[in-house]
Structures are given as structure tokens and as C-alpha cells.
Scaffold this active site. Structure first.
Site, mmCIF file in Angstrom:
data_model
loop_
_atom_site.group_PDB
_atom_site.id
_atom_site.type_symbol
_atom_site.label_atom_id
_atom_site.label_comp_id
_atom_site.label_asym_id
_atom_site.label_seq_id
_atom_site.Cartn_x
_atom_site.Cartn_y
_atom_site.Cartn_z
ATOM 1 N N GLU A 163 1.185 -1.140 -0.227
ATOM 2 C CA GLU A 163 0.268 -0.044 0.134
ATOM 3 C C GLU A 163 0.526 1.531 -0.191
ATOM 4 O OE1 GLU A 163 -2.774 -0.527 2.990
ATOM 5 O OE2 GLU A 163 -3.966 -1.356 1.268
ATOM 6 N N GLU A 272 -6.160 -8.070 -0.472
ATOM 7 C CA GLU A 272 -7.062 -7.272 1.017
ATOM 8 C C GLU A 272 -8.570 -7.584 0.780
ATOM 9 O OE1 GLU A 272 -5.429 -4.816 3.733
ATOM 10 O OE2 GLU A 272 -3.139 -5.847 3.297
#
Length: 337
Positions: A163, A272
Site C-alpha cells: 500500500e 486484501e
């Protein structure tokens, strides 16, 4: 996972994550076409404000018995978040810490010995000691050192970094390309590489954030890149609520990214995803996974956030023998495993 500072096995809100959704199918219908179905196994990235930290106090490692249980449920992929600074502590061009490496090698070896994939995930958000990584050559060197350790294990997948966010888009491109180049230079030429985007690698913002345009031209001599996107189902896509926007929000949030993948001949994995243990979220999750199955030419699979021994009563906990998602959501996900 994004928008979280993970400290001493607890989660304190400090950032955010992205969210997906789905539709339910009868449990008897197992139509999964996914290559990767798994769980993020947290622990080694905990205590990320306490570096290097102490094993058992600030961080821990996933449990072997959990891997056994989840493999028996049909999962075949386990993403293992850890900290770059704990593995190579002094500088990115430095040497590995043998104690931390032993823990990482142990869980990676155990996962792959079960025939499952182990995703090596430096969970750093594009930072090293809390500073945005701008040393592209240093990042490449970090990856060359790390990839050499696992170069002979065909079941290892390399995740360039978790991320990236609030960074220059061109820098994110350069870091991803440096990771690819460093991994291949280490002799790890056959393994898949998961590349992540800016803006927390959210699927719902993949095109609007500029990730689609800027990361399209990443080059891999082995041609084994998969774009890793994250998606949560709550109102702001942060993965901090048990509420899902609607029963169709997951599918809706993947549509633009799916169109981009198809238009450009690319493949992705949902690295995710999660939702609350309630009827609306389960409908959103299963609907999203059904949509991904329908588009399995571009979606290779999905990984739940999150497992790991220190989550306690975490709203998305997927840790056997008893946790929120393991008990309340997993039975509804079985058709997609």
C-alpha cells in the site's frame, strides 16, 4: 492493510484501507476458478512504531497449526506481512538480521512445505523508518538481498511493498520497477511478483488515482507480474467498520479496475479484502467473489484480511479455532475457495 498503526498486537486507527463486496451461492456449488485463495497472516509487522522491537512483546510470527487448519479448509495462499527494517535494519543496502530472518524463513518454509504459496510482503507503505522511500537503487538492493534468500523456492511470491500512499506517482512506478529488477537480478526468475499501486492500492480508485496509467508499462523479463489491489466494503473503503455500504458494493467497486485489466490484457489479485460478520456484508462479499469468478480471465484470486495469533476480537479476524470472521463469515465463502 492501510490506515492502521499496529502496536503490541492491537490495532490503533491511524490510516485507512480499501473495501470490496459479494453475493451468496449454495455451499454445495464449488465453482472456484481462482489460482490464489488465502489469508493474510499478520504478526511480524505488528509494533511497527517499535523498531527493531522484541519478539513476543512487539511482534510475533504466524502459527504453524493455523496454516494446517486453513489449508484443510482449501486455502492455498498465505501473505506474510513483515517489516523491511527488521529484516535489513541499518540501511536498505545493508545485511540481514539473522534472528528475524530465521522467523521469516521458518513460516515461509512451513507454508510452502504444505504445497501452498507464501507471499513475502514487506508491509511498509512505501516507507523505510517512516520516511518515503526515494532511494530507488537502495530499494532495488533491498529486494535483491531479500529475493536471493527465496530464489530457489518456486512457491514464493514477491509483493513489492504494501500500500504505497500519498507518494509521487512516478516514484511508485520507479519503486515497483526497481523491485522487479532487483528480484530478477537475485536469480529469482520463475516466481510471480505482485505489484501494488499508490492510494493504498485500492481497486475502486485504480483508474481514477492514476495507478492504471502509470503502472501499465512495468516491465518484467519473466512476464510474471500480477497487479495486487485491495478492497474493503465500508463507506470510505478504510476497512475500519463492520458496516458495508450495500449488498452490491463489492462488485461495483471492482468494475472500473476489471475493465482496465481486460482492456490492457493484465491480471490482478485482490490481496486484501474483508467485511463485517453480518448479512449485508456477506451478501456483498459473496457477490464480489462471484463477479470475480465470472471475470476469472483477469482476476486470479483473493486473500482475506486478516489472520494471525494476536488479533483477538478484531472485526475481521480469520484465526482458528474461534474468531469473528472464521466463525461468522468463512462458511459463506467456501464456494469461492
Amino acid at each position: 492493510m492501510r490506515f492502521f498503526d499496529i502496536v503490541l498486537g492491537a490495532v490503533a486507527v491511524g490510516s485507512a484501507v480499501a473495501a470490496p463486496a459479494g453475493d451468496a451461492q449454495p455451499k454445495s456449488k464449488k465453482a472456484s476458478k481462482f489460482q490464489y485463495v488465502g489469508v493474510n497472516e499478520s504478526g511480524a509487522e505488528f509494533g511497527n512504531k517499535d523498531l527493531p522491537g522484541q519478539l513476543g512483546k512487539h511482534y510475533t510470527w504466524p502459527v504453524h497449526s493455523t496454516i494446517d487448519t486453513m489449508v484443510s479448509k482449501g486455502f492455498n495462499t498465505f501473505r506474510i506481512p513483515f517489516m523491511m527494517e527488521r529484516l535489513i535494519p541499518t540501511k536498505m543496502t545493508g545485511t540481514v538480521n539473522s534472528t528475524y530472518l530465521q522467523g521469516l524463513e521458518d513460516i515461509v518454509s512451513y507454508v510452502t512445505s504444505k504445497g501452498a504459496f507464501a507471499v513475502v510482503d514487506p508491509h511498509n507503505f512505501g516507507r523505510y523508518y517512516d520516511k518515503v522511500i526515494t532511494d530507488v537503487d537502495g530499494f532495488k538492493a533491498w529486494w535483491t538481498t531479500t529475493a536471493k534468500i527465496f530464489a530457489s523456492n518456486s512457491k514464493v511470491i514477491f509483493d513489492t511493498n504494501n500500500e504505497y500512499h500519498d507518494m509521487d506517482q512516478n516514484l511508485v512506478f520507479k519503486l515497483n520497477q526497481a523491485a522487479i529488477d532487483g528480484i530478477r537480478a537475485a536469480g529469482a526468475t520463475t516466481q510471480t511478483i505482485f505489484v501494488e499501486g499508490n492510494s493504498y492500492s485500492g481497486a475502486w480508485t485504480w483508474t481514477s488515482s492514476g495507478n492504471g496509467a502509470s503502472l501499465l508499462n512495468l516491465k518484467d523479463p519473466s512476464d510474471k507480474i500480477i497487479y495486487e489491489m485491495h478492497q474493503y466494503l465500508d463507506s470510505d473503503g478504510s476497512g475500519t467498520s463492520t458496516a458495508c455500504v450495500s449488498g452490491t458494493i463489492g462488485q461495483e467497486r471492482l468494475q472500473a479496475a476489471t475493465a482496465w485489466l481486460k482492456a490492457n490484457g493484465k491480471k490482478a489479485v485482490l490481496g486484501e479484502t474483508a467485511g463485517g460478520s453480518n448479512a449485508q456484508c456477506i451478501k456483498a462479499l459473496t457477490g464480489m467473489l462471484s463477479y470475480m469468478q465470472t471475470n476469472s480471465d483477469v482476476w486470479t484470486g483473493w486473500l482475506w484480511w486478516g489472520g494471525g495469533p494476536w488479533w483477538g476480537d478484531y472485526i475481521y479476524g480469520m484465526e482458528p479455532p474461534s474468531s469473528t470472521a472464521y466463525n461468522g463469515i468463512l462458511p459463506s465463502l467456501q464456494p469461492y475457495i
